[in-house]
Structure formats: structure tokens, C-alpha cells
Design a protein around this motif. Structure first.
Motif, PDB file in Angstrom:
ATOM      1  N   THR A  75     110.122  52.649  29.405  1.00  0.00           N
ATOM      2  CA  THR A  75     109.483  51.549  30.123  1.00  0.00           C
ATOM      3  C   THR A  75     110.282  50.264  30.020  1.00  0.00           C
ATOM      4  OG1 THR A  75     107.579  52.390  28.887  1.00  0.00           O
ATOM      5  CG2 THR A  75     107.108  50.951  30.654  1.00  0.00           C
ATOM      6  N   ARG A  98     113.154  48.998  32.668  1.00  0.00           N
ATOM      7  CA  ARG A  98     112.869  47.787  33.446  1.00  0.00           C
ATOM      8  C   ARG A  98     113.956  46.738  33.245  1.00  0.00           C
ATOM      9  NH1 ARG A  98     111.114  45.234  37.762  1.00  0.00           N
ATOM     10  NH2 ARG A  98     110.158  43.253  37.265  1.00  0.00           N
ATOM     11  N   ALA A 127     102.001  40.511  27.684  1.00  0.00           N
ATOM     12  CA  ALA A 127     101.020  41.372  28.328  1.00  0.00           C
ATOM     13  C   ALA A 127     100.203  40.589  29.344  1.00  0.00           C
ATOM     14  CB  ALA A 127     100.086  41.983  27.292  1.00  0.00           C
ATOM     15  N   ALA A 164      95.051  44.165  33.788  1.00  0.00           N
ATOM     16  CA  ALA A 164      95.209  44.868  35.056  1.00  0.00           C
ATOM     17  C   ALA A 164      95.059  43.932  36.251  1.00  0.00           C
ATOM     18  CB  ALA A 164      94.213  46.015  35.150  1.00  0.00           C
ATOM     19  N   LYS A 206      96.657  47.065  30.048  1.00  0.00           N
ATOM     20  CA  LYS A 206      97.547  45.910  29.978  1.00  0.00           C
ATOM     21  C   LYS A 206      98.890  46.313  30.572  1.00  0.00           C
ATOM     22  CE  LYS A 206      94.968  43.234  27.248  1.00  0.00           C
ATOM     23  NZ  LYS A 206      94.521  41.916  27.529  1.00  0.00           N
ATOM     24  N   LYS A 207      99.451  45.421  31.356  1.00  0.00           N
ATOM     25  CA  LYS A 207     100.784  45.629  31.904  1.00  0.00           C
ATOM     26  C   LYS A 207     101.708  44.638  31.218  1.00  0.00           C
ATOM     27  CE  LYS A 207     100.491  44.920  36.247  1.00  0.00           C
ATOM     28  NZ  LYS A 207     100.501  44.826  37.694  1.00  0.00           N
ATOM     29  N   GLU A 229     104.610  41.832  31.495  1.00  0.00           N
ATOM     30  CA  GLU A 229     105.151  40.844  32.413  1.00  0.00           C
ATOM     31  C   GLU A 229     106.469  40.373  31.820  1.00  0.00           C
ATOM     32  OE1 GLU A 229     103.236  37.141  34.690  1.00  0.00           O
ATOM     33  OE2 GLU A 229     103.181  36.936  32.505  1.00  0.00           O
ATOM     34  N   GLN A 284     106.466  41.520  37.200  1.00  0.00           N
ATOM     35  CA  GLN A 284     105.604  42.507  36.545  1.00  0.00           C
ATOM     36  C   GLN A 284     106.119  43.897  36.786  1.00  0.00           C
ATOM     37  OE1 GLN A 284     101.568  41.840  37.721  1.00  0.00           O
ATOM     38  NE2 GLN A 284     101.520  39.854  36.764  1.00  0.00           N
TER      39      GLN A 284
END
Length: 181
Positions: free
Chosen positions: A111, A115, A135, A138, A165-166, A168, A181
Motif C-alpha cells: 500500500t 503509492r 488517516a 471513509a 480509515k484511508k 492521505e 488520497q
């Protein structure tokens, strides 16, 4: 020599229990004696039982795992800052009490490193950039790392995932700030 024999007894123990309590120790040692021959056990100098990892230790492990990523990008003049909320989101997505923190490295590579690599290849990250990873929930609102009542700690001291949680990625280049994001 390390072993997970008796780990189930430690996982099932109350999180406030010290692993050296008599009941927990008896359960673990019963499993150890059932698995290993007395002759082998007699050759061991000591048997040490560890407490399960708490959230503080897990965040330190996450930050340490990120150190290699930070070092690789630092060689290119890019600084990476993993905020506490970002570390917590990574742990929420990767930590499993049965496997410990081992899946964390895989998650980081799949991940975060992927990214950051894409950002580097596309030119979003250049020498002199600072990328902050934090973080967001959603819905996209930032998470400061402080508990906002949306997440809690389960009886193992592990954060529960009530809300996804995504991550950023905020890139700062020479006074500019870009949010991705």
C-alpha cells in the motif's frame, strides 16, 4: 528458540492479566509439556512468556518498519512523515492478534510503498518534498490520531475497526501543499 506453543492460552487470557500469573502460566506450560519431551525441556535455560503487544508498542513497530521506506526516499531528497493517525490506520488494516505485527511489512509494501512509488514516478514527489501520511475516515475528513468516539480498543488492546480509515498523502514542495488520497 522461540515458539508459539501455548499462545492460544495467552490470547484467551484477560488483557489485564500478567502472562506470569499462575493460571495462565499453568495453561501455557501444560501445552509446552504436551509438545516437547522432558529431556528437551531440561536443556532449556529458561522459558519466558511475553505480554501481548499494546497499541503503543504496535505504533513503534509501525514507525520502525517505515524507517526503511523513509531512508530510501531520503536518499532522493524526499522526507516522509508518518503521523500517529496514519500509523494507527495502517495497524488497523494489517494487525491480527493471531499473527502479531508480521503482516505489517507486507501491508506497507503493498500500500504505502506502492503509492509513494507511483507518486515518485509521476513526478508528484521531487527532491525537497515532504510527504505527510495521515488517516482520513471513509468520508474524507482528517483524523488527528485522537480518539473521536468512532473507534475503540477491544479486550486485547487492539483497535477495532468501526469506521474504515484511508491514508492521505500531503505533499509539501517549497511552501506549496498538495493533498492526495
Amino acid at each position: 528458540l522461540t515458539s508459539n506453543i501455548g499462545a492460544q492460552a495467552l490470547l484467551e487470557a484477560n488483557h489485564d492479566d500478567d502472562p506470569t500469573t499462575t493460571t495462565t502460566q499453568e495453561h501455557v506450560m501444560s501445552s509446552v509439556r504436551a509438545h516437547f519431551a522432558p529431556e528437551f525441556l531440561n536443556r532449556l535455560s529458561a522459558i519466558v512468556m511475553f505480554r501481548r503487544l499494546g497499541t503503543g508498542e504496535l505504533e513503534k513497530i509501525c514507525q520502525k518498519a517505515m524507517a526503511g521506506v523513509k531512508r530510501r526516499l531520503q536518499d532522493k531528497g524526499i522526507r516522509v512523515v508518518l503521523e500517529s493517525s496514519g500509523a494507527q490506520a495502517i495497524l488497523d488494516a494489517s494487525f491480527d492478534p493471531r499473527y502479531g505485527a508480521r503482516p505489517l511489512e507486507r501491508y506497507l509494501e503493498q500500500t504505502v510503498v506502492t503509492r509513494l512509488s507511483r507518486m515518485l514516478i509521476s513526478g508528484e514527489l521531487v527532491s525537497g518534498s515532504v510527504v505527510k501520511i495521515k488517516a482520513v475516515d471513509a468520508s474524507g475528513s482528517s483524523s488527528s490520531g485522537e480518539s473521536d468516539g468512532e473507534s475503540s480498543i477491544d479486550d486485547c488492546g487492539v483497535p477495532t475497526r468501526k469506521k474504515a480509515k484511508k491514508l492521505e498523502y500531503i505533499v509539501e514542495k517549497d511552501g506549496e501543499e498538495d493533498m492526495m488520497q
